[in-house]
Enzyme design. Structure first.
Site, PDB file in Angstrom:
ATOM      1  N   GLU A  19       0.964  -1.174  -0.007  1.00  9.41           N
ATOM      2  CA  GLU A  19      -0.202  -0.092   0.079  1.00  9.41           C
ATOM      3  C   GLU A  19       0.996   1.329   0.042  1.00  9.41           C
ATOM      4  O   GLU A  19       1.285   1.747   1.107  1.00  9.41           O
ATOM      5  CB  GLU A  19      -0.844  -0.044   1.329  1.00  9.41           C
ATOM      6  CG  GLU A  19      -1.935  -1.296   1.252  1.00  9.41           C
ATOM      7  CD  GLU A  19      -2.575  -1.345   2.799  1.00  9.41           C
ATOM      8  OE1 GLU A  19      -3.333  -2.394   2.776  1.00  9.41           O
ATOM      9  OE2 GLU A  19      -2.320  -0.632   3.447  1.00  9.41           O
ATOM     10  N   ASP A  74      -7.019 -10.792   6.563  1.00 11.46           N
ATOM     11  CA  ASP A  74      -6.344  -9.523   6.569  1.00 11.46           C
ATOM     12  C   ASP A  74      -4.739  -9.850   7.349  1.00 11.46           C
ATOM     13  O   ASP A  74      -4.609 -10.544   8.038  1.00 11.46           O
ATOM     14  CB  ASP A  74      -6.968  -8.592   7.375  1.00 11.46           C
ATOM     15  CG  ASP A  74      -6.691  -7.020   6.825  1.00 11.46           C
ATOM     16  OD1 ASP A  74      -5.445  -6.926   6.416  1.00 11.46           O
ATOM     17  OD2 ASP A  74      -7.362  -6.319   7.455  1.00 11.46           O
ATOM     18  N   GLU A 128      -7.066  -6.189  -1.726  1.00  6.22           N
ATOM     19  CA  GLU A 128      -6.683  -4.729  -1.469  1.00  6.22           C
ATOM     20  C   GLU A 128      -5.388  -4.701  -2.033  1.00  6.22           C
ATOM     21  O   GLU A 128      -5.266  -4.536  -3.015  1.00  6.22           O
ATOM     22  CB  GLU A 128      -6.373  -4.638   0.203  1.00  6.22           C
ATOM     23  CG  GLU A 128      -6.214  -3.186   0.576  1.00  6.22           C
ATOM     24  CD  GLU A 128      -6.010  -3.159   1.909  1.00  6.22           C
ATOM     25  OE1 GLU A 128      -6.604  -2.097   2.579  1.00  6.22           O
ATOM     26  OE2 GLU A 128      -5.539  -4.127   2.863  1.00  6.22           O
ATOM     27  N   GLU A 162      -9.089   3.898   3.522  1.00  4.19           N
ATOM     28  CA  GLU A 162      -8.722   3.979   4.925  1.00  4.19           C
ATOM     29  C   GLU A 162      -7.611   4.970   5.268  1.00  4.19           C
ATOM     30  O   GLU A 162      -7.396   5.280   6.388  1.00  4.19           O
ATOM     31  CB  GLU A 162      -8.239   2.617   5.295  1.00  4.19           C
ATOM     32  CG  GLU A 162      -7.151   2.012   4.752  1.00  4.19           C
ATOM     33  CD  GLU A 162      -6.705   0.777   5.089  1.00  4.19           C
ATOM     34  OE1 GLU A 162      -7.412  -0.017   6.036  1.00  4.19           O
ATOM     35  OE2 GLU A 162      -5.692  -0.034   4.483  1.00  4.19           O
TER      36      GLU A 162
END
Length: 658
Positions: A171, A409, A458, A464
């Site tokens: 990310e 996750d 993701e 987020e």
């Protein structure tokens, strides 16, 4: 599914010394690959006769010192021209996918083969090993040697204090750097985009990632990128905190232990001479292994609510909002009213380390009964290490509750062991007919073709991040479709209903706002590929804006056709989708004001009712300002779109007459 196959096949044998170069062209003749064997096994790529990659090295080294490139000689060369189609059961871009390519398979006298495919939109190669016993792979070398200097969009891995460089949530935003400024210290996860002169886009990624670590890239301080792989994990430990996870404390001197006869992942080089061709490129899907799931009838794409980002911070409700039964029943009511198919119970519904220790504020039987009564699906968040430990009993319990979708996750790795974890979880969920997605995970790399119930993933810096940073900018948002999205669907979790300009934005937990306008968020539901879209906005705000929520609720998540009308990396994108006889248009911009005149030639014959959510008159100062309009349009009309800084547009074209 195969519709037809036209195969031109011939087989011949020769010694390598007699032919040191093998050439292969794309079906349209614009891309050419030349495979060479001199001191190393290399290849070069030309696009429209311009040299793009020059003598890029391919090699594989086993732990016993055996190398692919050592004294290679050819046993046979087989050429094919393939024209077929793939029908996608969960079409994030298009249902019918043309699969046209030319292929060469080079079988060496040593126990290796090399397969190259050349499409009109890119090149891919993979190695195949032919050993009778298991092998230990020390390293794979994939060198991408550019003929000229270019610039790269780099998702640079930021080091963690508690783990080595191969631990990442995948990310990151994109740093634009000259290609020759990237050194071996610059570790990037893929995909990576390079713009090479004369403005040719080269996107490097991989497909069919099975029983092998994912590919990172590093610079070389020249015009090259070089593969890098996480070594195999020998020892792990759990690290604490709210979301415990396994980190590697000792790694091996090799990257994979695997069977001796197998195909390695595809190395994918997507190519385009314009930016707008990238977001609709589906090479990765085409290259992935076909579905391992036979019965697909239980796979149901759609839209879901998601409460974690806003912290279940509801208002105007007659109960104390939080992680409790009343809150989730409210979410079910919201989903039912506006046409969403399901809700998600995110982190907190159970103890993170024990899926059978239910939050005492939650009555799962009551929630499950209420969801079933209202025909709303239930989804549950899980921690990866907990799910792995409790897998079979947990899936059995989920089925009893009527849960048919889970998120897992905090893997934050893509070494061989973690890649295999993904496949193991997907296989178990398929047996229980439970859909899934992974968070804290690497890009899909074609996983969604092999496991169609793995609807999204993701591996993206998404909504987020608005909770604690300014990183999810409109510029970042209009970069994602051109890079990350090319490797597969992404769970950005759009739809925030508190919105801010660049000047007014603040990262505030419990009152989470987005950078950019309301319509920028709404457009994501059309622009971003994700067969399961998670709406992260506050339902209490949505209840006050029913017309907008009804429009949003009517937007599909899978598509018959997709085309990018226009776009430029990091600047703007205009996406057109079709589902049945209805068309959908999504447009997003960075911090620049933009005006577009869009021809509606994509419509069919007859009249269409256009329902549009557009940036409001004052959206440049009050980013939540929008207007809903309805008008009648026809094929050939021109649609004017005005986007404020960080703005967007969402339009639905419903056919009303022939």
């Amino acid at each position: 599914m195969l519709k037809y196959v036209l195969t031109l096949l011939y087989l011949f044998t020769f010694v390598w010394a007699a032919a040191r170069e093998i050439k292969l062209q794309s079906p349209d003749g614009k891309i050419e690959v030349r495979i060479q064997n001199e001191q190393n096994l290399t290849y070069s790529i030309y696009i429209q006769k311009t040299l793009l990659l020059d003598r890029s090295v391919i090699d594989l080294e086993l732990d016993n010192g055996t190398r692919l490139s050592a004294d290679l000689s050819i046993a046979s060369v087989k050429r094919n021209q393939i024209r077929t189609t793939i029908t996608s059961p969960v079409p994030e871009k298009r249902r019918i996918i043309p699969d046209h390519y030319t292929q060469v398979e080079i079988r060496f006298r040593q126990p290796y083969s090399l397969i190259f495919r050349v499409y009109d939109d890119g090149v891919a190669y993979r190695m195949v090993t032919h050993f009778p016993d298991s092998i230990v792979i020390k390293n794979e070398l994939a060198l991408f040697n550019f003929a000229k200097a270019g610039k790269a969009w780099c998702p640079l891995v930021k080091p963690r204090q508690d783990a080595d460089q191969f631990h990442t949530a995948f990310e990151e935003d994109y740093t634009i750097k000259p290609l020759d400024s990237l050194a071996t210290s610059h570790l990037m996860f893929t995909p990576v985009l390079i713009q090479a002169p004369p403005k040719i886009n080269v996107l490097i990624t991989e497909a069919d990632l099975v029983d092998f670590p994912g590919m990172f890239l590093t610079g070389t301080s020249a015009n090259s990128l070089r593969s890098s792989f996480a070594p195999y994990p020998l020892e792990e430990k759990m690290v604490g905190g709210e979301f415990p996870q396994k980190i590697v404390t000792k790694r091996a001197g090799y990257i994979a232990r695997t069977i001796g006869t197998r195909s390695l992942p595809w190395r994918v080089i997507a190519l385009s001479t314009d930016d707008k061709s990238l977001p609709s490129n589906d090479m990765v899907y085409r290259l992935a292994s076909p579905s391992k799931v036979q019965d697909l009838s239980w796979i149901k794409p759609g839209k879901s609510t998601e409460e974690w980002i806003i912290g279940s911070n509801l208002y105007n409700v007659p109960f104390k909002a939080g992680i409790n039964t009343a809150t989730y029943k409210y979410y079910i009511d919201f989903a039912k009213r506006f046409g969403f198919e399901r809700i998600l119970l995110d982190a907190g519904w159970s103890d993170n380390t024990d899926l059978f220790q239910i939050n005492p504020e939650i009555n799962m039987e009551e929630i499950a009964s209420y969801a079933k009564k209202n025909s709303i699906g239930l989804s549950l968040w899980t921690l990866a290490s907990t799910l792995d430990r409790q897998l079979e009993p947990a899936l059995e319990q989920f089925t009893k509750w009527g849960v048919d979708f889970i998120m897992t996750d905090f893997m934050d790795r893509d070494d061989q062991k973690t890649v295999n974890f993904h496949h193991r979880i997907a296989e178990a969920c398929a047996r229980h007919k439970i859909m899934l997605m992974f968070h804290g995970s690497f890009k899909p790399a074609g996983f969604n073709r092999t496991w169609p119930h793995a609807l999204t993933r993701e591996g993206v810096l998404g909504s987020e991040y608005n909770k604690w940073s300014r990183r999810a900018t409109p510029t970042h948002n209009v970069t994602l479709p051109f890079i990350r999205m090319v490797s597969g669907p992404m769970d950005y979790e759009p739809g925030l209903l508190q919105n801010a300009t660049e000047a007014s934005f603040r990262p505030i937990d419990q009152y989470v706002m987005s950078l950019g306008t309301r319509c920028h968020q709404m457009a994501m539901f059309v622009v971003y590929d994700s067969p399961m879209q998670f709406f992260s906005g506050n339902p209490s705000t949505g209840m006050q804006e029913p017309e907008l929520m009804e429009l949003l609720g009517s937007i599909p998540t899978v598509w018959d056709e997709t085309s990018i009308l226009d776009g430029k990396v990091g600047e703007f994108i205009i996406t057109n989708r079709k589902k049945d006889n209805t068309f959908y248009l999504g447009a997003m911009t960075n911090w620049e004001t933009r005006t577009f005149s869009i021809s509606l030639d994509f419509l069919g014959e007859g009249e269409y009712q256009l329902t549009a959510a557009e940036d409001g008159m004052n959206a440049d100062r009050y980013a939540a300002d929008y207007k809903l309009t309805t008008r009648t349009v026809r094929k050939g009309d021109t649609l004017e779109i005005n986007l404020v800084p960080g703005g967007g547009f969402l339009g639905k074209f419903l056919k009303v007459s022939n």
